[in-house]
Design a protein around this motif. Structure first.
Motif, PDB file in Angstrom:
ATOM      1  N   LEU A  72       0.790  -1.228   0.000  1.00 37.14           N
ATOM      2  CA  LEU A  72       0.000   0.000   0.000  1.00 37.14           C
ATOM      3  C   LEU A  72       0.819   1.274   0.000  1.00 37.14           C
ATOM      4  O   LEU A  72       0.534   2.208  -0.750  1.00 37.14           O
ATOM      5  CB  LEU A  72      -0.922   0.020   1.229  1.00 37.14           C
ATOM      6  CG  LEU A  72      -2.049  -0.999   1.280  1.00 37.14           C
ATOM      7  CD1 LEU A  72      -2.826  -0.842   2.577  1.00 37.14           C
ATOM      8  CD2 LEU A  72      -2.971  -0.809   0.090  1.00 37.14           C
ATOM      9  N   PHE A  73       1.829   1.346   0.886  1.00 36.34           N
ATOM     10  CA  PHE A  73       2.473   2.633   1.120  1.00 36.34           C
ATOM     11  C   PHE A  73       3.989   2.616   0.945  1.00 36.34           C
ATOM     12  O   PHE A  73       4.627   3.644   1.147  1.00 36.34           O
ATOM     13  CB  PHE A  73       2.111   3.136   2.532  1.00 36.34           C
ATOM     14  CG  PHE A  73       0.624   3.308   2.726  1.00 36.34           C
ATOM     15  CD1 PHE A  73      -0.104   4.172   1.914  1.00 36.34           C
ATOM     16  CD2 PHE A  73      -0.059   2.593   3.692  1.00 36.34           C
ATOM     17  CE1 PHE A  73      -1.481   4.329   2.069  1.00 36.34           C
ATOM     18  CE2 PHE A  73      -1.425   2.741   3.870  1.00 36.34           C
ATOM     19  CZ  PHE A  73      -2.138   3.609   3.048  1.00 36.34           C
ATOM     20  N   PHE A  81      -1.409   3.622  -5.169  1.00 37.84           N
ATOM     21  CA  PHE A  81      -1.954   4.297  -6.345  1.00 37.84           C
ATOM     22  C   PHE A  81      -1.507   5.757  -6.437  1.00 37.84           C
ATOM     23  O   PHE A  81      -1.333   6.302  -7.514  1.00 37.84           O
ATOM     24  CB  PHE A  81      -3.478   4.234  -6.322  1.00 37.84           C
ATOM     25  CG  PHE A  81      -4.042   2.846  -6.452  1.00 37.84           C
ATOM     26  CD1 PHE A  81      -3.471   1.921  -7.311  1.00 37.84           C
ATOM     27  CD2 PHE A  81      -5.150   2.453  -5.720  1.00 37.84           C
ATOM     28  CE1 PHE A  81      -3.978   0.637  -7.437  1.00 37.84           C
ATOM     29  CE2 PHE A  81      -5.678   1.176  -5.832  1.00 37.84           C
ATOM     30  CZ  PHE A  81      -5.089   0.265  -6.691  1.00 37.84           C
ATOM     31  N   GLY A  82      -1.369   6.433  -5.297  1.00 36.05           N
ATOM     32  CA  GLY A  82      -1.029   7.842  -5.314  1.00 36.05           C
ATOM     33  C   GLY A  82       0.450   8.139  -5.404  1.00 36.05           C
ATOM     34  O   GLY A  82       0.854   9.298  -5.380  1.00 36.05           O
ATOM     35  N   SER A  83       1.305   7.076  -5.458  1.00 38.36           N
ATOM     36  CA  SER A  83       2.766   7.227  -5.554  1.00 38.36           C
ATOM     37  C   SER A  83       3.337   7.931  -4.328  1.00 38.36           C
ATOM     38  O   SER A  83       4.270   8.739  -4.429  1.00 38.36           O
ATOM     39  CB  SER A  83       3.158   7.967  -6.841  1.00 38.36           C
ATOM     40  OG  SER A  83       2.654   7.302  -7.975  1.00 38.36           O
ATOM     41  N   TYR A  84       2.825   7.611  -3.158  1.00 38.03           N
ATOM     42  CA  TYR A  84       3.391   8.146  -1.919  1.00 38.03           C
ATOM     43  C   TYR A  84       4.796   7.584  -1.733  1.00 38.03           C
ATOM     44  O   TYR A  84       5.056   6.410  -2.026  1.00 38.03           O
ATOM     45  CB  TYR A  84       2.500   7.742  -0.734  1.00 38.03           C
ATOM     46  CG  TYR A  84       3.002   8.194   0.607  1.00 38.03           C
ATOM     47  CD1 TYR A  84       2.933   9.528   0.986  1.00 38.03           C
ATOM     48  CD2 TYR A  84       3.548   7.277   1.505  1.00 38.03           C
ATOM     49  CE1 TYR A  84       3.390   9.945   2.232  1.00 38.03           C
ATOM     50  CE2 TYR A  84       4.003   7.677   2.750  1.00 38.03           C
ATOM     51  CZ  TYR A  84       3.918   9.021   3.110  1.00 38.03           C
ATOM     52  OH  TYR A  84       4.372   9.423   4.338  1.00 38.03           O
ATOM     53  N   LEU A  92      10.205   1.363   8.125  1.00 40.47           N
ATOM     54  CA  LEU A  92       9.322   0.683   9.079  1.00 40.47           C
ATOM     55  C   LEU A  92       8.659  -0.543   8.439  1.00 40.47           C
ATOM     56  O   LEU A  92       8.496  -1.584   9.084  1.00 40.47           O
ATOM     57  CB  LEU A  92       8.251   1.653   9.585  1.00 40.47           C
ATOM     58  CG  LEU A  92       8.754   2.727  10.554  1.00 40.47           C
ATOM     59  CD1 LEU A  92       7.666   3.773  10.814  1.00 40.47           C
ATOM     60  CD2 LEU A  92       9.203   2.091  11.877  1.00 40.47           C
ATOM     61  N   ILE A  93       8.287  -0.422   7.172  1.00 40.59           N
ATOM     62  CA  ILE A  93       7.689  -1.574   6.485  1.00 40.59           C
ATOM     63  C   ILE A  93       8.712  -2.694   6.363  1.00 40.59           C
ATOM     64  O   ILE A  93       8.409  -3.870   6.634  1.00 40.59           O
ATOM     65  CB  ILE A  93       7.146  -1.148   5.106  1.00 40.59           C
ATOM     66  CG1 ILE A  93       5.912  -0.251   5.283  1.00 40.59           C
ATOM     67  CG2 ILE A  93       6.791  -2.370   4.268  1.00 40.59           C
ATOM     68  CD1 ILE A  93       5.420   0.373   3.991  1.00 40.59           C
ATOM     69  N   LEU A 109      -0.273  10.937   7.055  1.00 43.41           N
ATOM     70  CA  LEU A 109      -1.432  11.070   6.173  1.00 43.41           C
ATOM     71  C   LEU A 109      -1.097  10.845   4.688  1.00 43.41           C
ATOM     72  O   LEU A 109      -1.268  11.735   3.850  1.00 43.41           O
ATOM     73  CB  LEU A 109      -2.060  12.459   6.336  1.00 43.41           C
ATOM     74  CG  LEU A 109      -2.490  12.825   7.760  1.00 43.41           C
ATOM     75  CD1 LEU A 109      -2.849  14.309   7.843  1.00 43.41           C
ATOM     76  CD2 LEU A 109      -3.662  11.969   8.193  1.00 43.41           C
ATOM     77  N   PRO A 110      -0.649   9.662   4.316  1.00 39.29           N
ATOM     78  CA  PRO A 110      -0.404   9.401   2.885  1.00 39.29           C
ATOM     79  C   PRO A 110      -1.686   9.393   2.065  1.00 39.29           C
ATOM     80  O   PRO A 110      -1.647   9.461   0.833  1.00 39.29           O
ATOM     81  CB  PRO A 110       0.231   8.000   2.907  1.00 39.29           C
ATOM     82  CG  PRO A 110      -0.303   7.370   4.156  1.00 39.29           C
ATOM     83  CD  PRO A 110      -0.415   8.481   5.156  1.00 39.29           C
TER      84      PRO A 110
END
Length: 598
Positions: A515-516, A524-527, A535-536, A559-560
């Motif tokens: 996701l992030f 999807f938003g290319s954060y 952290l991931i 707030l991604p």
């Protein structure tokens, strides 16, 4: 009420499905002896404006809707399946194609033994079918919707077939075994090499997948056939399955029927003859059919929950289907017009302060949705939840929203919409004169979603932000709202919402690599944020829960996306004579375990 013979019910249902709606056709529901009766058909309502559109268990971006995956898993048994029907998310051995994996002492080697399953063409499920999947993914990973750089298939550096049923995987580094099984091995679905390993129509079955060029040709061929929805029911490719069901009908409008697979050889055999998935353009259309008795398993829009007693008298039991999920609106950080605006943390804070989650959950969703303030599920198992996420860093506060924007150079224009007056104050890349006007691409067909979008539009207008709502069918939203580069024509979208049934259903571990993480498949938003990536990575490699809690706190603050109330998958209305139904928080269905008692 007069009992209608089962065969007549099936005939009536077929007529109803042909006509799309069954208003006025009342069927018996409820009752039952409590004892299983083999056979029968169940009609199941798909979400409003939702149409299954992908059968190949290797999805392209834009084809990742949960109902696609649910139907695929009925036909093609995944290497490992999990569900939450027991009350916690655990492996579902009956729905898995392999026995539990065995890790070496250093967790760098995984040994896996397949169950004795058989494809419907008579071939035994073998390690070659797993190798076939791996070869296709390796050669086409950039096209695979689940690909995240550095993870599957990059994290597997060696495949060795011990024999026809046992194989080993060599990993590139040590991972948390629980995470690797739950979030990586669950991505693998053995594919029928004996039927699908062709480079084109009419070409012979072979081993072309063992070269990158050949694997690309095969993937292109399979993907092209998967895009032909009208051919699903007759294409010989999709007739070869190893799951408890086989496809018997698939219309171009998305109506799907699966029938019990007579050649299924596993331990999870279907009780029902068939299950029909029915499409609707709106929740109100679905409810009209439900009230007419035309569905066995449907849903109740929250605006109709006051009719619960009526539905129960009609023979339905009403039950919310809560998910292991989160709901959000991605920002498109690469949008040429608004990407730089969204990149400012103070802007995202101001927007989040203008989201009235208490009102949306209590008024629009009538208490069936739950507030959601961060990246991990908030109302289920809380071991991953940080105090920062739980206590909401950015509560609804329009004054605070206005203050944040005013302090950074935004002032209202003559039409009341904020305009950036100072590029220096507004932030890097935001030009003076930029209007704070944005467009939200949102799924259509749901009164709850329509009302939520209107509530957002109203709140944002009160702080000087203009929001235009663009409602589209769900598949269109998923197809258009994908990651892009600023120069791409496809990068015109600014915000997207696909959360009427929840935006994202996690595998067993709610980590954020899909996701992030930077360049993640569903980002999807290319954060992109290094601390988030770190952290991931830590949560993927360590069995300590600290990294996940820190990840929860960090993204609740950063707030991604716009965090939104998390609705149930649906409030279900289920014929009370239909037993064996346990609503899986992972949005799985397991209809092979359903059975009639009437």
């Amino acid at each position: 009420m007069r009992t209608i013979p089962r065969g007549w019910v099936a005939a009536l249902l077929a007529i109803c499905l042909a006509l799309t709606a069954c208003a006025g056709t009342r069927r018996q529901h409820g009752g039952g002896s409590g004892q299983p009766i083999p056979g029968g058909t169940v009609s199941f309502a798909l979400p409003p404006s939702a149409q299954p559109n992908w059968i190949l268990p290797l999805a392209l971006p834009g084809y990742t809707a949960s109902y696609n995956g649910a139907i695929q898993s009925m036909l093609f048994v995944p290497l490992y399946a999990y569900d939450g029907t027991s009350g916690s998310v655990t492996m579902d051995p009956l729905a898995s194609a392999a026995l539990p994996p065995k890790y070496s002492a250093d967790s760098r080697t995984v040994t896996i033994t397949l169950r004795p399953l058989t494809w419907s063409n008579g071939q035994r499920l073998s390690t070659r079918d797993v190798e076939f999947w791996l070869n296709l993914v390796r050669a086409n990973k950039s096209e695979w919707a689940a690909y995240t750089e550095g993870l599957m298939p990059d994290d597997i550096v060696g495949f060795h077939a011990v024999d026809d049923r046992t194989f080993t995987l060599t990993l590139d580094k040590t991972y948390n075994p629980d995470w690797f099984t739950a979030n990586q091995l669950t991505l693998i679905t053995p594919l029928p090499h004996s039927a699908w390993s062709r480079t084109g129509p009419g070409t012979p079955i072979g081993d072309a997948d063992r070269t990158a060029a050949g694997a690309k040709q095969i993937f292109t061929y399979l993907a092209s056939r998967a895009k032909n929805l009208g051919g699903y029911a007759t294409d010989p490719l999709w007739k070869v399955v190893d799951g408890p069901f086989a496809l018997s009908r698939f219309s171009s409008s998305g109506a799907v029927t699966v029938a019990r697979n007579p050649r299924y050889s596993g331990p999870d055999r279907a009780h029902l003859d068939s299950v029909s998935f029915v499409t609707f353009t709106s929740a109100s259309a679905e409810y009209n059919v439900l009230r007419s008795g035309g569905l066995d398993y449907g849903y109740v829009p929250t605006s109709n929950l006051g009719q619960r007693t009526v539905l129960e008298k009609q023979g339905y039991r009403i039950s919310p289907w809560n998910g292991w999920s989160i709901t959000y609106i991605p920002y498109n950080f690469n949008n040429p017009a608004m990407g730089k605006v969204f990149s400012q943390l103070y802007v995202r804070q101001a927007i989040q302060h203008a989201v009235n989650q208490p009102a949306i959950t209590s008024v629009i969703w009538r208490g069936t949705a739950k507030p959601d303030y961060g990246p991990v599920p908030q109302d289920n198992d809380r071991k991953y939840l940080s105090d920062r996420q739980r206590t909401n860093p950015y509560p609804y506060d329009l004054n605070r929203s206005r203050q944040l924007l005013a302090a950074h150079g935004w002032k209202a224009g003559s039409d009341g919409i904020l305009v950036c007056r100072s590029a220096t104050s507004c932030g890097a890349g935001v030009a003076a004169g930029t209007r704070f006007a944005m467009t939200l691409l949102t799924e259509s067909g749901s009164d709850e979603t329509d009302n939520t979008m209107q509530e957002l539009k109203s709140s944002f207008s009160k702080v000087g932000i203009e929001m235009t709502i663009n409602g589209q069918p769900l598949n269109t939203v998923l197809g258009k709202g994908t990651s892009c580069k600023p120069a791409d024509a496809s990068c015109a979208w600014q915000l997207s919402y696909f959360g009427t049934q929840g935006s994202w259903y996690f595998p067993a571990n709610p980590s954020g690599e899909q996701l992030f993480a930077t360049n993640a498949s569903v980002n999807f938003g290319s954060y992109s944020d290094k601390r988030t990536d770190d952290l991931i990575n830590a949560s993927n490699r360590s069995d300590s829960g600290t990294a996940m809690v820190d990840y929860s706190a960090h993204l609740a603050e950063q707030l991604p996306v716009i965090w939104m109330p998390n609705p149930p998958y649906q409030v279900s209305a289920i014929d009370s004579a239909l037993h064996g139904v346990v609503q899986d928080p992972l949005a799985g269905l397991q209809p092979q375990r359903w059975f009639w008692t009437r």
